[in-house]
Design an enzyme around this catalytic site. Structure first.
Site: not given
Ligand code: PBG
Length: 327
Positions: A195, A248
């Site tokens: 991520k 992601k």
């Molecule tokens: C929680 C999380 C996030 C997203 C999914 N889980 C936000 C982040 O990490 O700031 C983002 C999902 C999206 O942008 O659609 N940590």
């Protein structure tokens, strides 16, 4: 064989030929639809930067799930907006927390729906970071315990799968152990293994009201410049017991999806995130692109790069589109 003996256009001559040799296809059963759950009754609030996506109160989930199921989308991932936030994200593992109530509602009212939960603290902490703090830094090891408690509370409420998105080191092992100790050895972990610290999460942070109140997430989420590090992150999660590896965001990281697919034999998921959705919607609203076609091409590209599963706010739209084009 080269031109003029060989002519690639021969096999593009009509739709029957094209369909015959098509290498990649998408099915609604491979899509996971994210749902935002909020407190209150009879609430259905459209998220301004994500047209067509709503925050729903628990009582609205049955209807939403039935619509998804009817379209062939059998899987959702839940995000919660708690009533109260605090420094350690207690709402994430509260027995009657928003997600715990949402899981129970879905498992009671739409039992065929597969319910995955996002395991993270940022929606539940008043400072908006994904773990608890010591001073201004996120305390990795203290956060692990809270994450494991959160995942366990989701399993106890009836979740079918948990998906840790916090990016703390060691969280998959900690969650696996907590689940196994409590007889949830059959609940899989889909880890947000790779991520990135991405600007594409902007609309999500509005939707879930979870932007960090100071600093940013670069001390735990990955640097967009790195790809070998993605392999190391994924390797760790495999060794710790992950069942599915997620990348992601998706479109700016197709190379990472492809590398993970080559290197690992676990299923690969990709999250087509909020900003990626918002950009397509915005350009389509302006009439600058054909939104449906760009959606379909984008999701197909993510699949072609190697994703077996796609998490996307377009899940319902894509299912409708597939139904229309295959008629
Ligand atoms: C929680 C999380 C996030 C997203 C999914 N889980 C936000 C982040 O990490 O700031 C983002 C999902 C999206 O942008 O659609 N940590």
């Amino acid at each position: 064989m080269v031109f003029p003996e060989y002519r690639p256009r021969r096999l593009r001559r009509n739709e029957t030929f094209r369909a015959l040799i098509r290498e990649t296809s998408l099915s609604p059963s491979q899509l996971i639809y994210p749902l935002f759950v909020m407190p209150g009754k009879n609430k259905r609030e459209e998220i301004s930067s994500m047209p067509g996506v709503f925050r729903l109160s628990v009582d609205q989930l049955k209807k939403e799930a039935e619509e998804c199921l009817q379209l062939g989308v059998h899987s959702v991932i839940l995000f919660g907006l708690p009533e109260k936030k605090d420094a350690v994200g207690s709402g994430a593992h509260a027995k009657d927390g928003i997600i715990q109530r949402a899981i129970k509602e879905l498992k009671n009212k739409a039992p065929e729906m597969m319910v995955t939960t996002d395991v993270c603290l940022c929606e539940y902490t008043d400072h908006g970071h994904c773990g608890c703090l010591i001073g201004d830094t996120v305390d990795n090891d203290a956060t692990l315990e809270i994450l494991a408690k959160t995942a366990l509370s989701h399993a106890q409420a009836g979740a079918d799968m948990v998906a840790p998105s916090d990016m703390m080191d060691g969280r998959v092992a900690e969650i696996r152990a907590a689940l196994d100790e409590n007889n949830f050895e059959m609940i899989p972990i889909m880890s947000y293994a790779v991520k990135y610290a991405s600007a594409f999460y902007g609309p999500f942070r509005d939707a879930a009201n979870c932007a960090p109140q100071f600093g940013d997430r670069r001390s735990y989420q990955m640097d967009p410049a790195n790809s070998r590090e993605a392999l190391r992150e994924a390797t760790l999660d495999v060794e710790e017991g992950a069942d599915i590896l997620m990348v992601k965001p998706a479109v700016a990281y197709l190379d990472i999806i492809s590398r993970l697919k080559d290197e690992f034999d676990l299923p690969i998921a990709a999250y087509h995130v909020s900003g990626e959705y918002a950009m397509i919607k915005a350009a389509a609203e302006k009439g600058w692109i054909d939104g449906e076609k760009v959606m379909a091409e984008t999701l197909l590209s993510i699949k072609r790069a190697g994703a077996d599963i796609i998490l996307t706010y377009f899940a319902k739209d894509m299912a409708r589109y597939l139904r229309a084009v295959t008629k």
